[in-house]
Design an enzyme around this catalytic site. Structure first.
Site, mmCIF file in Angstrom:
data_model
loop_
_atom_site.group_PDB
_atom_site.id
_atom_site.type_symbol
_atom_site.label_atom_id
_atom_site.label_comp_id
_atom_site.label_asym_id
_atom_site.label_seq_id
_atom_site.Cartn_x
_atom_site.Cartn_y
_atom_site.Cartn_z
ATOM 1 N N SER A 11 0.423 -1.446 0.065
ATOM 2 C CA SER A 11 -0.015 -0.035 0.248
ATOM 3 C C SER A 11 1.037 1.224 0.337
ATOM 4 O O SER A 11 0.548 2.028 -0.723
ATOM 5 C CB SER A 11 -1.028 0.291 1.393
ATOM 6 O OG SER A 11 0.000 -0.458 2.708
ATOM 7 N N CYS A 74 2.704 -7.050 1.631
ATOM 8 C CA CYS A 74 1.456 -6.648 2.602
ATOM 9 C C CYS A 74 0.596 -7.607 2.898
ATOM 10 O O CYS A 74 0.163 -8.358 1.931
ATOM 11 C CB CYS A 74 0.269 -5.691 1.304
ATOM 12 S SG CYS A 74 -0.551 -4.851 2.397
ATOM 13 N N THR A 76 -2.268 -7.342 4.749
ATOM 14 C CA THR A 76 -3.284 -6.608 4.531
ATOM 15 C C THR A 76 -3.847 -7.316 2.537
ATOM 16 O O THR A 76 -4.761 -7.261 2.436
ATOM 17 C CB THR A 76 -3.700 -5.194 4.271
ATOM 18 O OG1 THR A 76 -3.498 -5.193 5.165
ATOM 19 C CG2 THR A 76 -5.019 -4.801 4.574
ATOM 20 N N CYS A 188 2.405 -6.516 9.703
ATOM 21 C CA CYS A 188 2.249 -5.126 8.706
ATOM 22 C C CYS A 188 3.741 -4.802 8.992
ATOM 23 O O CYS A 188 4.855 -4.679 9.021
ATOM 24 C CB CYS A 188 1.866 -4.373 9.369
ATOM 25 S SG CYS A 188 1.137 -2.656 8.269
ATOM 26 N N HIS A 190 4.725 -2.504 7.668
ATOM 27 C CA HIS A 190 5.260 -0.492 7.659
ATOM 28 C C HIS A 190 6.287 -0.803 8.960
ATOM 29 O O HIS A 190 6.436 -0.576 10.002
ATOM 30 C CB HIS A 190 4.515 -0.234 7.798
ATOM 31 C CG HIS A 190 3.660 0.800 6.921
ATOM 32 N ND1 HIS A 190 2.827 -0.312 5.612
ATOM 33 C CD2 HIS A 190 3.508 1.458 6.800
ATOM 34 C CE1 HIS A 190 2.285 -0.054 5.059
ATOM 35 N NE2 HIS A 190 3.414 1.455 4.822
HETATM 36 N N1 DGL Z 1 1.964 -3.080 4.641
HETATM 37 C C1 DGL Z 1 0.829 -3.073 4.823
HETATM 38 C C2 DGL Z 1 0.536 -4.604 5.543
HETATM 39 O O1 DGL Z 1 1.937 -5.129 5.610
HETATM 40 C C3 DGL Z 1 -0.250 -2.157 5.492
HETATM 41 C C4 DGL Z 1 -1.044 -1.290 5.737
HETATM 42 C C5 DGL Z 1 -1.643 -0.616 5.304
HETATM 43 O O2 DGL Z 1 -1.431 -0.054 4.643
HETATM 44 O O3 DGL Z 1 -2.347 -0.023 6.230
HETATM 45 O O4 DGL Z 1 -0.457 -4.983 6.122
#
Ligand code: DGL
Length: 270
Positions: A11, A74, A76, A188, A190
């Site tokens: 994302s 990602c 998600t 996640c 991030h």
């Molecule tokens: N980096 C993403 C993940 O691993 C998505 C974070 C997001 O866009 O809410 O879930």
């Protein structure tokens, strides 16, 4: 085919943590990284939206860049749509990410594990199945971290500090005593970038797990099985960065978080 790039997307900037692991494991490969920044964060957008974006990005990377493999960096997007990407491209090696519950169970001494992830990931059927399959082996404290990926996207240090404190408190008590959480799953992509901030609330002896290195290994395995690993002598080593948002913002994130430099980011269609 060996000279084609590996596609990687997220994302936003989170997948750069996976890209670092991929470049370390596969130094001869070319990569094209797409950050869907115009639509980030995904975590609170709902499954239909994330599915539609994931498929559109996969199609774009295949058609425009002729990628030889795709890493959905990602959690998600993987939870929402990886099965549809695989159904669309049955011959394309596709690697997804899921929160590392299984490794956490084998590493945890207390069998008390915190899972930090987006609401989208934790609400997904795919994650619920994974959780149910391990629920008798450990206590999992599941913490949907609303707003945290967005705060990381905008480098809002005050918001990051505030949300880390709130979500680590919500997870429970940390430590290595029998009833304490000794393992934190970063569910996640991030979150590895703010692991130090999270660690401040856990104290010593608590282990943090992310999935960059195993995903890079799995990517190597799939490329080897498809006989498309880049030639050891190939000197056409490059990482291309693209974003549906502002290229300067991705350039700043890449300068901060990529362990090796990449080409200047370019804008790509939304
Ligand atoms: N980096 C993403 C993940 O691993 C998505 C974070 C997001 O866009 O809410 O879930």
């Amino acid at each position: 085919m060996s000279a084609s790039p590996v596609g990687v997307f997220d994302s936003g900037v989170g997948g750069l943590s996976v890209l670092n692991a991929l470049r370390a494991e596969l130094p001869h490969e070319r990569f094209v990284y797409f950050a869907d920044t115009a639509n980030a964060p995904y975590g609170e957008r709902g499954e239909d939206f994330v599915t539609q974006r994931t498929l559109a990005i996969a199609v774009d990377l295949v058609e425009r860049h002729r990628i030889k493999a795709l890493v959905v960096a990602c959690n998600t997007a993987t939870a929402a749509a990886i099965h549809l990407v695989r159904a669309t491209y049955p011959d394309l090696p596709v690697v997804g990410l899921e929160p590392a519950l299984k490794p956490a169970v084998s590493l945890s001494g207390t069998r008390n594990i915190a899972v930090l992830a987006t609401r989208g990931t934790l609400d997904s059927l795919k994650f619920k199945k994974l959780h149910a399959s391990l629920a008798d082996q450990a206590n999992f404290s599941l913490v949907p971290c609303d707003g945290l990926a967005a705060a990381i996207e905008s480098s809002s240090n005050a918001a990051i500090a505030d949300l880390c404190a709130r979500y680590m408190h919500a997870a429970g008590r940390f430590g290595t005593e029998p009833d304490q959480i000794d393992t934190v799953v970063l569910g996640c992509t991030h979150y590895p970038f703010i692991a130090d901030e999270l660690r401040r609330h856990a104290g010593p002896g608590v282990r943090f797990i992310d999935t960059g290195a195993p995903v890079a290994l799995q990517t190597r395995r799939l490329l080897a099985a498809a006989a498309t690993l880049a030639d050891e002598c190939d000197d056409n080593i490059a990482t291309v960065l693209e974003t549906s948002g502002a290229p300067q913002a991705l350039a700043a994130a890449a300068a901060r978080w990529l362990l090796q430099p990449a080409a200047q980011p370019a804008a790509a269609a939304r």
